[in-house]
Design a protein around this motif. Structure first.
Motif, mmCIF file in Angstrom:
data_model
loop_
_atom_site.group_PDB
_atom_site.id
_atom_site.type_symbol
_atom_site.label_atom_id
_atom_site.label_comp_id
_atom_site.label_asym_id
_atom_site.label_seq_id
_atom_site.Cartn_x
_atom_site.Cartn_y
_atom_site.Cartn_z
ATOM 1 N N TYR A 1 31.871 40.227 35.181
ATOM 2 C CA TYR A 1 32.651 39.034 35.456
ATOM 3 C C TYR A 1 32.495 38.653 36.929
ATOM 4 O O TYR A 1 31.981 39.422 37.741
ATOM 5 C CB TYR A 1 34.128 39.285 35.143
ATOM 6 C CG TYR A 1 34.434 39.414 33.671
ATOM 7 C CD1 TYR A 1 34.884 38.322 32.939
ATOM 8 C CD2 TYR A 1 34.304 40.641 33.013
ATOM 9 C CE1 TYR A 1 35.191 38.430 31.589
ATOM 10 C CE2 TYR A 1 34.605 40.765 31.659
ATOM 11 C CZ TYR A 1 35.043 39.659 30.946
ATOM 12 O OH TYR A 1 35.343 39.768 29.613
ATOM 13 N N SER A 2 32.967 37.480 37.268
ATOM 14 C CA SER A 2 32.901 37.022 38.655
ATOM 15 C C SER A 2 34.178 37.396 39.402
ATOM 16 O O SER A 2 35.219 37.687 38.794
ATOM 17 C CB SER A 2 32.724 35.505 38.696
ATOM 18 O OG SER A 2 33.894 34.857 38.205
ATOM 19 N N GLU A 3 34.104 37.375 40.721
ATOM 20 C CA GLU A 3 35.282 37.605 41.545
ATOM 21 C C GLU A 3 36.367 36.569 41.237
ATOM 22 O O GLU A 3 37.555 36.888 41.237
ATOM 23 C CB GLU A 3 34.904 37.536 43.028
ATOM 24 C CG GLU A 3 34.122 38.738 43.542
ATOM 25 C CD GLU A 3 35.023 39.922 43.860
ATOM 26 O OE1 GLU A 3 36.240 39.855 43.574
ATOM 27 O OE2 GLU A 3 34.505 40.925 44.392
ATOM 28 N N ALA A 4 35.955 35.345 40.973
ATOM 29 C CA ALA A 4 36.926 34.295 40.676
ATOM 30 C C ALA A 4 37.685 34.600 39.389
ATOM 31 O O ALA A 4 38.899 34.343 39.295
ATOM 32 C CB ALA A 4 36.219 32.945 40.573
ATOM 33 N N TYR B 1 34.142 47.979 37.834
ATOM 34 C CA TYR B 1 33.549 48.047 36.502
ATOM 35 C C TYR B 1 33.446 46.656 35.884
ATOM 36 O O TYR B 1 32.397 46.284 35.335
ATOM 37 C CB TYR B 1 34.375 48.962 35.597
ATOM 38 C CG TYR B 1 33.700 49.217 34.272
ATOM 39 C CD1 TYR B 1 32.732 50.212 34.144
ATOM 40 C CD2 TYR B 1 34.008 48.453 33.150
ATOM 41 C CE1 TYR B 1 32.101 50.440 32.942
ATOM 42 C CE2 TYR B 1 33.370 48.676 31.945
ATOM 43 C CZ TYR B 1 32.418 49.664 31.841
ATOM 44 O OH TYR B 1 31.784 49.879 30.645
ATOM 45 N N TYR B 2 34.529 45.894 35.947
ATOM 46 C CA TYR B 2 34.485 44.544 35.390
ATOM 47 C C TYR B 2 33.426 43.690 36.092
ATOM 48 O O TYR B 2 32.748 42.876 35.448
ATOM 49 C CB TYR B 2 35.857 43.880 35.490
ATOM 50 C CG TYR B 2 36.753 44.145 34.302
ATOM 51 C CD1 TYR B 2 36.528 43.528 33.075
ATOM 52 C CD2 TYR B 2 37.839 45.014 34.412
ATOM 53 C CE1 TYR B 2 37.350 43.763 31.981
ATOM 54 C CE2 TYR B 2 38.673 45.260 33.317
ATOM 55 C CZ TYR B 2 38.416 44.633 32.109
ATOM 56 O OH TYR B 2 39.234 44.874 31.014
ATOM 57 N N LEU B 3 33.280 43.857 37.403
ATOM 58 C CA LEU B 3 32.272 43.091 38.143
ATOM 59 C C LEU B 3 30.851 43.496 37.773
ATOM 60 O O LEU B 3 29.943 42.664 37.761
ATOM 61 C CB LEU B 3 32.468 43.286 39.647
ATOM 62 C CG LEU B 3 33.669 42.594 40.293
ATOM 63 C CD1 LEU B 3 33.845 43.081 41.731
ATOM 64 C CD2 LEU B 3 33.496 41.075 40.257
ATOM 65 N N SER B 4 30.633 44.777 37.457
ATOM 66 C CA SER B 4 29.282 45.303 37.236
ATOM 67 C C SER B 4 28.845 45.254 35.776
ATOM 68 O O SER B 4 27.719 44.845 35.465
ATOM 69 C CB SER B 4 29.200 46.746 37.739
ATOM 70 O OG SER B 4 29.504 46.827 39.112
#
Length: 224
Positions: free
Chosen positions: A21-24, A44-47
């Protein structure tokens, strides 16, 4: 090796490929719930948060739009494939960078068990378990009585290294180089009642089949 590297190696994912997911999107979640999620869960969600093979082949990582709190203030972010078990982090532990993860069979009854001592260990265990249950290309499993004999289980423990301290579930994980995974399911007394394996590499799969003299209840190369 960092646990995200271990997962990427097993699933044969390029280090520079983005599956998250994105930082936003994470900021929107945090704004909606008025919290900050732990650094390990954010990473984890970002990667890898959007990779369905890793996160949605059996048990399921909750999407950012679905994450919420249970009645007794656990942040629920993972669920068993039939939603029989939910996993989450206590609200008061959210400020920790890598908090413990708890599971429950009924969150309304406020009965939780500690599944993993860290979020990273929990996410690694789920990636391994999901992989053996269909997230990886080459899989096999057996619960046949002749296959789970002491002699056959010794063949597993003699040829692959056990990865201890990852999960408090009735699961034992084995691998030598993180390019394959073998999972033993057990009874409360430690007796093995199932063997599951998965890899994305055909040669690794063939080595497992050749090494373990088992009938197998299911083999992807035989039963698809």
């Amino acid at each position: 090796m960092h646990y995200l590297q271990i997962i990427r190696k097993l699933y044969n994912l390029a280090e520079d490929a983005n599956h998250g997911y994105s930082e936003a999107e994470i900021a929107a979640l945090e704004n909606r719930l008025q919290i900050q999620i732990p650094a390990s869960l954010r990473e984890y969600y970002l990667s890898l948060g959007r990779n369905k093979a890793v996160n949605d082949s059996f048990n399921r990582l909750t999407s950012l739009g679905e994450i919420g709190f249970s009645e007794d203030d656990h942040l629920i972010f993972y669920e068993e494939n039939q939603a029989v078990v939910l996993w989450g982090i206590e609200r008061e532990a959210l400020l920790a960078s890598n908090p413990a993860v708890y599971g429950t069979y009924d969150s309304s009854r406020k009965e939780w068990f500690i599944d993993a001592d860290t979020t990273e260990h929990f996410l690694l265990s789920m990636a391994w378990w999901n992989g053996a249950l269909g997230g990886l290309r080459y899989t096999a499993y057996t619960d046949l009585e002749t296959d789970v004999s002491p002699e056959n289980i010794t063949a597993v423990t003699a040829n692959w290294q056990e990865q201890k301290g990852i999960s408090n579930q009735l699961l034992r994980f084995f691998t030598n180089d993180f390019e394959d995974i073998l999972v033993l399911t057990t009874e409360l007394d430690g007796r093995v009642n199932g063997v599951y394996t998965g890899t994305n590499r055909e040669e690794k799969y063939q080595t497992i089949i050749d090494t373990l003299n088992m009938e197998w209840g299911y083999r992807v190369d035989r039963d698809r």
